[in-house]
Design a protein around this motif. Structure first.
Motif, PDB file in Angstrom:
ATOM      1  N   GLU A   9       0.958  -1.162   0.378  1.00 28.58           N
ATOM      2  CA  GLU A   9       0.192   0.105   0.211  1.00 28.58           C
ATOM      3  C   GLU A   9       0.875   1.159  -0.014  1.00 28.58           C
ATOM      4  OE1 GLU A   9      -3.326   0.499   2.546  1.00 28.58           O
ATOM      5  OE2 GLU A   9      -3.505  -1.329   2.337  1.00 28.58           O
ATOM      6  N   ALA A  10       1.645   1.485   0.834  1.00 21.21           N
ATOM      7  CA  ALA A  10       2.697   2.638   0.754  1.00 21.21           C
ATOM      8  C   ALA A  10       3.266   2.043  -0.630  1.00 21.21           C
ATOM      9  CB  ALA A  10       3.616   2.480   2.396  1.00 21.21           C
ATOM     10  N   ASP A  11       3.947   1.513  -0.813  1.00 22.22           N
ATOM     11  CA  ASP A  11       5.183   1.689  -2.014  1.00 22.22           C
ATOM     12  C   ASP A  11       4.052   2.601  -3.014  1.00 22.22           C
ATOM     13  OD1 ASP A  11       6.997   1.261  -0.558  1.00 22.22           O
ATOM     14  OD2 ASP A  11       7.044  -1.198  -1.934  1.00 22.22           O
ATOM     15  N   VAL A  12       2.421   2.130  -3.277  1.00 26.22           N
ATOM     16  CA  VAL A  12       1.857   2.250  -4.226  1.00 26.22           C
ATOM     17  C   VAL A  12       1.542   4.013  -4.003  1.00 26.22           C
ATOM     18  CG1 VAL A  12      -0.003   1.664  -5.790  1.00 26.22           C
ATOM     19  CG2 VAL A  12       0.332  -0.262  -5.056  1.00 26.22           C
ATOM     20  N   ALA A  13       1.109   3.662  -3.578  1.00 21.32           N
ATOM     21  CA  ALA A  13       1.267   5.366  -3.384  1.00 21.32           C
ATOM     22  C   ALA A  13       1.864   6.000  -3.010  1.00 21.32           C
ATOM     23  CB  ALA A  13       0.517   5.679  -1.510  1.00 21.32           C
ATOM     24  N   LYS A  59       2.774   6.349  -6.821  1.00 24.11           N
ATOM     25  CA  LYS A  59       1.343   7.101  -7.824  1.00 24.11           C
ATOM     26  C   LYS A  59       2.150   8.548  -7.083  1.00 24.11           C
ATOM     27  CE  LYS A  59      -3.063   4.452  -7.656  1.00 24.11           C
ATOM     28  NZ  LYS A  59      -3.869   4.187  -7.065  1.00 24.11           N
ATOM     29  N   SER A  60       2.301   9.119  -6.482  1.00 20.43           N
ATOM     30  CA  SER A  60       2.356  10.332  -6.009  1.00 20.43           C
ATOM     31  C   SER A  60       3.671  11.143  -7.082  1.00 20.43           C
ATOM     32  CB  SER A  60       2.801  11.078  -4.740  1.00 20.43           C
ATOM     33  OG  SER A  60       3.774  10.670  -4.234  1.00 20.43           O
ATOM     34  N   MET A  89       5.148  14.353 -12.148  1.00 18.69           N
ATOM     35  CA  MET A  89       5.680  14.779 -13.156  1.00 18.69           C
ATOM     36  C   MET A  89       4.583  14.840 -14.308  1.00 18.69           C
ATOM     37  SD  MET A  89       9.337  13.162 -14.725  1.00 18.69           S
ATOM     38  CE  MET A  89       8.808  12.890 -16.058  1.00 18.69           C
ATOM     39  N   VAL A  90       3.601  14.502 -14.175  1.00 16.82           N
ATOM     40  CA  VAL A  90       2.723  14.589 -15.447  1.00 16.82           C
ATOM     41  C   VAL A  90       2.196  15.085 -15.126  1.00 16.82           C
ATOM     42  CG1 VAL A  90      -0.401  14.501 -15.531  1.00 16.82           C
ATOM     43  CG2 VAL A  90       1.548  12.777 -15.581  1.00 16.82           C
ATOM     44  N   LYS A  91       1.856  16.358 -13.683  1.00 13.48           N
ATOM     45  CA  LYS A  91       1.952  17.659 -13.449  1.00 13.48           C
ATOM     46  C   LYS A  91       2.665  19.028 -13.989  1.00 13.48           C
ATOM     47  CE  LYS A  91       1.518  20.927  -9.085  1.00 13.48           C
ATOM     48  NZ  LYS A  91       3.141  21.163  -9.846  1.00 13.48           N
ATOM     49  N   ARG A  92       4.432  18.125 -13.669  1.00 13.61           N
ATOM     50  CA  ARG A  92       5.723  19.738 -13.820  1.00 13.61           C
ATOM     51  C   ARG A  92       5.339  19.289 -16.034  1.00 13.61           C
ATOM     52  NH1 ARG A  92       7.850  22.058 -13.317  1.00 13.61           N
ATOM     53  NH2 ARG A  92       9.728  22.254 -12.891  1.00 13.61           N
ATOM     54  N   LEU A  93       5.260  18.037 -16.228  1.00 18.16           N
ATOM     55  CA  LEU A  93       5.583  17.814 -17.502  1.00 18.16           C
ATOM     56  C   LEU A  93       4.203  18.752 -18.361  1.00 18.16           C
ATOM     57  CD1 LEU A  93       6.012  13.912 -18.090  1.00 18.16           C
ATOM     58  CD2 LEU A  93       7.094  16.304 -18.902  1.00 18.16           C
ATOM     59  N   GLU A 150      -1.806   7.790 -18.121  1.00 15.05           N
ATOM     60  CA  GLU A 150      -1.773   9.706 -17.332  1.00 15.05           C
ATOM     61  C   GLU A 150      -2.213   9.349 -15.722  1.00 15.05           C
ATOM     62  OE1 GLU A 150      -3.825  12.774 -19.805  1.00 15.05           O
ATOM     63  OE2 GLU A 150      -3.559  13.955 -16.901  1.00 15.05           O
ATOM     64  N   GLU A 151      -3.216   8.496 -16.379  1.00  9.34           N
ATOM     65  CA  GLU A 151      -4.435   8.163 -14.303  1.00  9.34           C
ATOM     66  C   GLU A 151      -4.457   7.575 -14.294  1.00  9.34           C
ATOM     67  OE1 GLU A 151      -7.159  12.461 -14.283  1.00  9.34           O
ATOM     68  OE2 GLU A 151      -7.749  11.288 -15.322  1.00  9.34           O
ATOM     69  N   ASN A 152      -5.187   6.267 -15.060  1.00 10.26           N
ATOM     70  CA  ASN A 152      -6.142   5.695 -14.505  1.00 10.26           C
ATOM     71  C   ASN A 152      -4.598   4.107 -14.513  1.00 10.26           C
ATOM     72  OD1 ASN A 152      -8.039   6.523 -14.306  1.00 10.26           O
ATOM     73  ND2 ASN A 152      -8.614   6.292 -16.468  1.00 10.26           N
ATOM     74  N   GLY A 153      -3.794   4.475 -15.719  1.00  9.48           N
ATOM     75  CA  GLY A 153      -2.802   2.855 -15.366  1.00  9.48           C
ATOM     76  C   GLY A 153      -2.430   2.498 -14.991  1.00  9.48           C
ATOM     77  N   LEU A 154      -1.653   1.243 -14.624  1.00 14.56           N
ATOM     78  CA  LEU A 154      -0.282   0.799 -13.825  1.00 14.56           C
ATOM     79  C   LEU A 154       0.556   2.095 -13.217  1.00 14.56           C
ATOM     80  CD1 LEU A 154       0.867  -1.642 -12.825  1.00 14.56           C
ATOM     81  CD2 LEU A 154       2.388  -1.194 -13.998  1.00 14.56           C
ATOM     82  N   HIS A 155       0.620   2.154 -11.686  1.00 14.55           N
ATOM     83  CA  HIS A 155       1.685   3.565 -11.355  1.00 14.55           C
ATOM     84  C   HIS A 155       2.368   3.303 -11.867  1.00 14.55           C
ATOM     85  CE1 HIS A 155       1.041  -1.002  -8.261  1.00 14.55           C
ATOM     86  NE2 HIS A 155       2.247  -0.356  -7.667  1.00 14.55           N
TER      87      HIS A 155
END
Ligand SMILES: Cc1ncc(COP(=O)(O)O)c(C=O)c1O
Length: 372
Positions: free
Chosen positions: A256-260, A263-264, A269-273, A287-292
């Motif tokens: 759980e911690a690693d996924v979170a 994801k962050s 990276m998306v925001k900065r790009l 961008e959003e729904n795929g594998l973290h």
């Protein structure tokens, strides 16, 4: 150097290195030997198999260690055609070459035909279309991946499993990119076969396994000794098996911690790009729904965009262009070809792990600004 190519392979976890080192030093017997050294090595394999099975909620008798994911996938595809009277395989153009080429091989041998379910331009499989194909024809093997290694799309395995249950089809789910990253329930999702490769989640290379539902019997791919309960001849890779089991233990302990966290990183990276590159896009659902762990970025065509991957590498940022498994050369991606309309744009896959940091994302963005 910043490593953003974790879908190709990952760095070993320190706990995995320590476990493997301990086994290399202390356990070198041949597991087939009946003396104490052999018994010790056999006990190690049994213990690892039990650990893997319990993390996946399956029986130890359903886990067969192999050299990699590709081998597990080949065992299933050949086994279904040879032993289970399957002559129809339903798959997609977005699968890994391990699936695509194994299917093509069976077609060449005249043992089966292949039917493709077409993805949409985001790389999603239409479940209704899949159902139509499955129901209209003889009993089939459905081969679809859980998480796409290039664009990160996630398949609704529960829905696909349900279709397979309804029409009595077998379901091979390529879980190479998702084991160690998802809490799996193969029984619940009616998955008959699944493949794993340890190096995708901080384990060693050269070791994987096949999950084979206990009610199904297929024959081995290789001929030889009786290892892996007659399913995979050859002296067992005990160091690899120990490393795989440890990597799984670590992955699921901190899931759980690693996924979170990952994801962050990806969201940042998306925001900065988006801030620094006007007209940036994202292939598939990454961008959003795929594998973290996977972000497949579509860069607008510029004077320098053809050289982007190369220039990132020069600047110490490691990412990937085409499919990772043919890395070394940037080959055209069959996945992007199947879904992306504008192939003039440059696609770069950044793939993350728990070892990456926000600071690395910032550095990467600075380099992208410079070289794009
Ligand atoms: C989705 C998928 N399936 C199968 C494989 C093959 O795994 P291996 O190289 O361990 O045989 C890979 C490797 O990248 C993959 O990403």
């Amino acid at each position: 150097m910043i490593y953003f190519d974790n879908a190709a392979t990952t760095a070993l976890d320190t706990e995995v290195i320590e476990r493997m080192y301990g086994v290399m030093k202390n356990t070198f017997g041949n597991p087939s030997s009946v003396h104490a050294y052999g018994v010790q090595a056999r006990a190690l394999i049994d213990e690892c198999r039990e650990k893997v099975a319990s993390l996946l909620h399956v029986s130890p008798s359903e886990i067969f260690f192999t050299s990699c994911g590709t081998e597990a996938i080949n065992m299933v595809i050949a086994g279904c055609c040879n032993d289970l009277n399957i002559h129809r395989i339903i798959t997609s153009p977005l699968e890994h070459h391990a699936v695509m080429h194994a299917c093509e091989h069976e077609v060449k041998l005249g043992r089966c035909k292949v039917e493709l379910v077409k993805p949409d331009n985001k790389g999603n499989i239409n479940i209704e279309e899949l159902e139509n194909i499955v129901k209209n024809g003889e009993r089939a093997l459905v081969c679809l991946m859980h998480a796409n290694n290039e664009i990160g799309n996630l398949l609704s395995i529960a829905e696909v499993g349900e279709i397979c249950r309804k029409y009595n089809a077998y379901f091979l789910c390529d879980t190479v990119q998702s084991i160690g990253k998802f809490d799996h329930d193969f029984k619940e999702n009616n998955i008959h076969f699944a493949a794993c490769s340890a190096h995708k989640f901080h384990g060693p290379k050269g070791i994987g396994f096949l999950y084979l539902n206990g009610d199904i019997k297929i024959s081995p791919l290789l001929q030889g000794g009786g290892q892996e309960r007659n399913m995979r001849p050859g002296t067992e890779n005990i160091y690899g098996i120990a490393g795989l089991a440890k990597a799984m233990e670590v992955a699921y302990r901190n899931l759980e911690a690693d996924v979170a966290y990952i994801k962050s990183l990806k969201a940042y990276m998306v925001k900065r790009l988006k801030e620094v590159i006007s007209d940036v896009g994202f292939n598939g659902e990454s961008e959003e729904n795929g594998l973290h762990t996977i972000l497949n970025v579509s860069f607008p065509e510029t004077r320098k965009s053809d050289m982007l991957l190369y220039n990132l590498d020069i600047e110490g940022i490691t990412a990937s262009g085409g499919s990772a498994c043919t890395s070394g050369s940037v080959t055209e991606s069959h996945v992007l070809k199947a879904i992306v309309a504008d192939l003039k744009r440059t696609a770069i896959r950044f793939s993350f792990s728990k070892f990456n940091t926000m600071d690395e994302v910032d550095k990467c963005i600075e380099v992208i600004k410079k070289v794009s």
